[in-house]
Design a protein around this motif. Structure first.
Motif: not given
Length: 364
Positions: A241-242, A244-246
């Motif tokens: 969840r975190k 995939r933002k980066n």
């Protein structure tokens, strides 16, 4: 003179009593391991793990498992390590799912984000001799991986035998998983090692010693199969969840060793999720990579590994695309050579990394 003596004795009692009263104690949460317990109380497992066991050895369960409802003594802060303990606490506060420490070992994810060529990453999980990982390529920069070795903790998985030695699936899968993780880090990727052992590291022994120390990123691994599988899926999904933002490319791999009749020799084979096209492509790229490697290194043998879709629990319950790998038949004498020779374990890890690299290039 007597009055001075009484005052002195009173002061000694007062200060010694204060020390005793200040001793910190707490009870663990359900499913919490020693490392997670220490982290929750601002103690680095790397520095305080052994102290904790020494202080509480009479209260620990088998294999140093924490007992729910039991009160444990928290090791006092060491003056020389106060700063590092605070640093460790700060790194983990509010971010246990992204950079947890397990049994005194830091997660690779805490230092491996799109690392530049030439950077050296320290990852104690790999053992003292291989802990320092030099990034030699950026071919996987921007990619993120969740490396999961099968079974672990109370579950050894399949068991084979070579003479008087037992081959436990979880030990060999773990060794290859560590080698793969290290290879991926060398290529500039961010890597999360989901199943961890505080002591093993990468081993070159033919017959790997068996233990039940493995944790799921610091948490005790349940004996119940569904709970065990869900636990690792939850860890991956929380990280993803975190991540995939980066990261535009995130993939999970589950490494296992099959168990069939002794006479059944098998090549490495791959399963993918029927519901994810990226999972199928990854499995096929893995298979193609192995096929080409066998063609180069064993041209007269050929490769009979397969790819197929399966609704396996971990494939269905992880959010990022993933692949499930079976490395051979742990009962078969020929397949056992694939496991007991450290050069073969390293080759397997390298080829898995190259399978990821092939898939990553296609995705880009």
């Amino acid at each position: 003179m007597k009055n001075k003596l009484y005052i002195l004795l009173f002061l000694v009692f007062l200060f010694s009593g204060t020390t005793l009263w200040a001793q910190q104690k707490a009870t663990p949460k359900a499913g919490e391991g020693i490392s997670s317990f220490l982290l929750r109380h601002n103690r680095s497992p790397k520095k305080y793990y052994d102290d904790f066991i020494e202080l509480n050895k009479q209260k620990l369960g088998k294999n140093n498992v924490l007992k729910v409802g039991m009160t444990y003594v928290i090791p006092p802060v060491k003056k020389s390590t106060t700063a590092s303990a605070k640093t460790t606490s700060a790194k983990n506060t509010g971010a246990r799912n992204t950079a947890s420490e397990s049994a005194g070992i830091k997660q690779p994810s805490s230092k491996a984000k799109s690392t530049k060529i030439g950077t050296t990453i320290n990852e104690p999980l790999f053992g003292k001799q291989l802990a320092n990982v030099k990034v030699t390529s950026n071919r996987l920069a921007g990619a993120c991986f969740y490396v999961v070795s099968g079974h672990g903790g109370p579950d050894p998985g399949a068991i084979g035998k070579v003479g008087r030695y037992e081959l436990h699936e979880d030990e060999y899968a773990y060794d290859i998983a560590l080698r793969l993780a290290r290879n991926l880090m060398q290529e500039g990727a961010e890597v999360h090692i989901i199943i961890q052992d505080a002591k093993d590291g990468i081993r070159d022994d033919s017959y790997l010693s068996n233990s039940k120390r493995e944790t799921c990123m610091g948490d005790a691994i349940p004996l119940n199969q569904v709970q065990r599988l869900q636990q690792r899926c939850d860890k991956i999904n929380a990280l993803y969840r975190k991540d995939r933002k980066n990261h535009s490319y995130c993939r999970a791999i589950f490494i296992h060793v099959d168990s069939r009749s002794k006479g059944k020799q098998t090549d490495v084979f791959f399963y993918y999720s029927n519901k994810k096209g990226d999972s199928k492509r990854l499995a096929n790229n893995m298979k193609d990579t192995f096929e080409s490697k066998y063609g180069k290194h064993q041209p007269n043998r050929g490769f009979s590994g397969t790819v197929s879709g399966r609704n396996l629990y971990v494939l269905s319950h992880t959010t990022p695309a993933s692949v499930f790998v079976e490395l051979g038949n742990i009962q078969n004498a020929f397949d056992q050579r694939r496991l007991v020779m450290n050069s073969n374990r390293q080759a397997l890890a390298k080829w898995l990394m190259e399978g990821f690299l092939k898939d990553y290039k296609e995705k880009k």
